[in-house]
Design a protein around this motif. Structure first.
Motif, short mmCIF file in Angstrom:
data_model
loop_
_atom_site.label_atom_id
_atom_site.label_comp_id
_atom_site.label_asym_id
_atom_site.label_seq_id
_atom_site.Cartn_x
_atom_site.Cartn_y
_atom_site.Cartn_z
N ASP A 65 81.79 16.39 77.17
CA ASP A 65 82.56 15.28 76.62
C ASP A 65 84.02 15.69 76.44
OD1 ASP A 65 81.44 17.05 74.78
OD2 ASP A 65 81.68 15.67 73.10
N ASP A 66 84.89 14.71 76.29
CA ASP A 66 86.33 14.92 76.25
C ASP A 66 86.71 15.78 75.04
OD1 ASP A 66 89.07 14.82 76.31
OD2 ASP A 66 89.20 12.63 76.50
N GLN A 86 94.00 19.99 79.02
CA GLN A 86 92.99 20.65 79.84
C GLN A 86 93.51 20.88 81.24
OE1 GLN A 86 89.57 17.86 80.75
NE2 GLN A 86 90.47 16.76 79.02
N ARG A 90 86.63 23.35 84.06
CA ARG A 90 87.61 22.78 83.14
C ARG A 90 87.99 23.84 82.10
NH1 ARG A 90 85.98 17.72 79.54
NH2 ARG A 90 84.54 19.26 78.70
N ASP A 129 89.45 16.18 73.69
CA ASP A 129 90.43 15.49 72.86
C ASP A 129 89.77 14.81 71.67
OD1 ASP A 129 92.95 14.51 72.14
OD2 ASP A 129 92.58 12.62 73.18
#
Length: 470
Positions: free
Chosen positions: A37-38, A55, A62, A40
């Motif tokens: 998941d993100d 990222q 990533r 952020d």
């Protein structure tokens, strides 16, 4: 020759070789996580001792970039030891890998801050770079996008602005989002850009060699008493910025001259490999590097940016011989004129919408000319791969009676004449676009590996050797 070959392997072969630990710890970290998941949305909340920055994707991996928060209750971040919070983060189950980044000193490849005239383009001297002949054949870099990775770019400079892609510029300095210079000292990026892409026939300053190319400004460096500090993840991000569209990444900077063995960090090396693997729809992005100005007492074999199989290192000539500041440099493939206090300087754009002709010399100013010649070649044949460009630079450059003041010219196994200072000689824009337009692509890059048993007295050991085949 034996020692030079060994140095090449230090940077090109992905075995257990590491650059020496240079620099001090920064407040920046980079990490990978098993979470999809993100970051952020969760990183800051679950790790309040850090602040999420962004990222970086290198291939399928990533990397999360963050910085250590300096709160009122926290002891000052040490520059000598890893911060304790980093180790706490490392112990979390969802964190696969984390590193506190070290500050890396990088300098722009220049000797003096001003520039002279257009003798290198107007056929005043011989041999010429044959740029006007390439122009007459219809090439000007049109349709080719060049990322200028440097200390900033004045995007509204009247001699450059028409060729600047403002939307996709980026900065890594002081939280800025655009690449415009943050200091009056940050004029290097604007100057090298003029040599590449200054607009032709607008009665302002000069024509760039690839005067119809498109420029994306990437501000990685920023002058502070002529010292520029970066971290590995920012360099990696710069090397991959707008990768889906950029054709050439131009870099006139590197480790300080005469500083020993130093080169790109772990992430930057991965980024270069990823760029030549996935850039330009699989044909590979072109990375141009200036070879350095350490003179004949220095050797760019120790510069891991120049000495990478994924880059094209360019050095300088002055009239009749290698430039006095050129290094002994096996990785340098070729040369262009770079200006010299011993004969002629160059002329180009500068910040505050200026144009100057007073004292610039260095491989910083040879490499942008080479990048522009490569841009015209890609215009002539967009299907050329990163390896095709390397071959074309070698095969279309020529000794042209230039004197190597370090040693004699030699003939290699492919019957190509080469110099330990000037590579394969002076670039020729006319020949490169002509040959490149009809070029048949070379095979893909391969790495060969073998196992060797070594016996010393009564001890037998097994070693795995690998070598990259260009």
């Amino acid at each position: 020759m034996k020692n030079i070959f060994i140095v090449f392997l230090l940077f090109d072969v992905q075995v257990c070789v590491h650059f020496s630990e240079i620099g001090v710890f920064s407040n920046r970290i980079v990490l990978t996580s098993t979470r999809e998941d993100d970051p952020d949305k969760w990183f800051d909340k679950e790790n309040p001792q850090f602040q999420y920055i962004g990222q970086l994707w290198i291939g399928e991996t990533r990397y999360i970039k963050a910085k250590i928060r300096q709160t009122n209750t926290k002891e000052k971040i040490s520059s000598l030891n890893e911060d304790p919070d980093v180790d706490i983060l490392r112990r979390k189950q969802e964190i696969s890998w984390v590193e506190q980044e070290k500050i890396q000193t990088r300098i722009t490849r220049t000797v003096d801050p001003e520039w002279p005239n257009l003798w290198y383009l107007n056929d005043e001297i011989s041999p010429s770079l044959k740029v006007s002949e390439a122009w007459n054949a219809g090439y000007s870099g049109k349709g080719v996008i060049i990322a200028v990775v440097d200390d900033g770019l004045q995007t509204d400079h009247p001699d450059i602005s028409a060729n600047v892609d403002i939307e996709h510029g980026i900065s890594f300095r002081d939280g800025a989002t655009d690449p415009n210079p943050k200091s009056d000292k940050d004029n290097h990026g604007t100057s090298v850009t003029g040599l590449i892409a200054a607009v032709r026939d607008n009665n302002i300053c000069i024509p760039g060699v690839a005067y119809n190319s498109t420029i994306v400004g990437v501000q990685l460096l920023g002058t502070n008493d002529n010292i520029n500090n970066t971290v590995d993840s920012d360099e990696a991000t710069a090397f991959l910025h707008y990768l889906s569209n950029v054709d050439i990444y131009f870099n006139s900077w590197g480790p300080p001259d005469g500083s020993g063995f130093e080169g790109p960090g772990y992430l930057a090396r991965k980024a270069l490999r990823d760029g030549v693997t996935t850039g330009r729809n699989g044909k590979g992005a072109i990375y141009v590097i200036s070879a350095g100005n350490g003179r004949l007492t220095d050797n760019c074999n120790a510069d891991g940016y120049a000495n990478s199989i994924y880059t094209i290192a360019i050095t300088s000539v002055q009239i009749g011989k290698n430039a006095f500041y050129s290094e002994v440099c096996a990785p340098a493939l070729a040369a262009t004129y770079g200006g010299s206090s011993e004969d002629e300087y160059l002329t180009t754009t500068t910040i505050k919408s200026g144009c100057t002709s007073a004292g610039i010399q260095g491989t910083s100013f040879s490499a942008p000319i080479a990048s522009a010649i490569i841009a015209m070649t890609l215009e002539a044949n967009p299907n050329l791969t990163w390896r095709d460009i390397q071959h074309l630079v070698v095969l279309t450059s020529n000794r042209n009676n230039f004197i190597d003041t370090f040693s004699d010219w030699s003939i290699n196994g492919a019957n190509q004449e080469f110099s330990q200072v000037l590579g394969f000689g002076l670039m020729n824009a006319e020949t490169m676009v002509s040959v490149g337009s009809k070029w048949k692509s070379v095979p893909q890059h391969q790495t060969c590996a073998s196992r060797t048993k070594l016996s010393y007295m009564r001890t037998t050991s097994t070693r795995s050797d690998s070598i990259d085949l260009i």
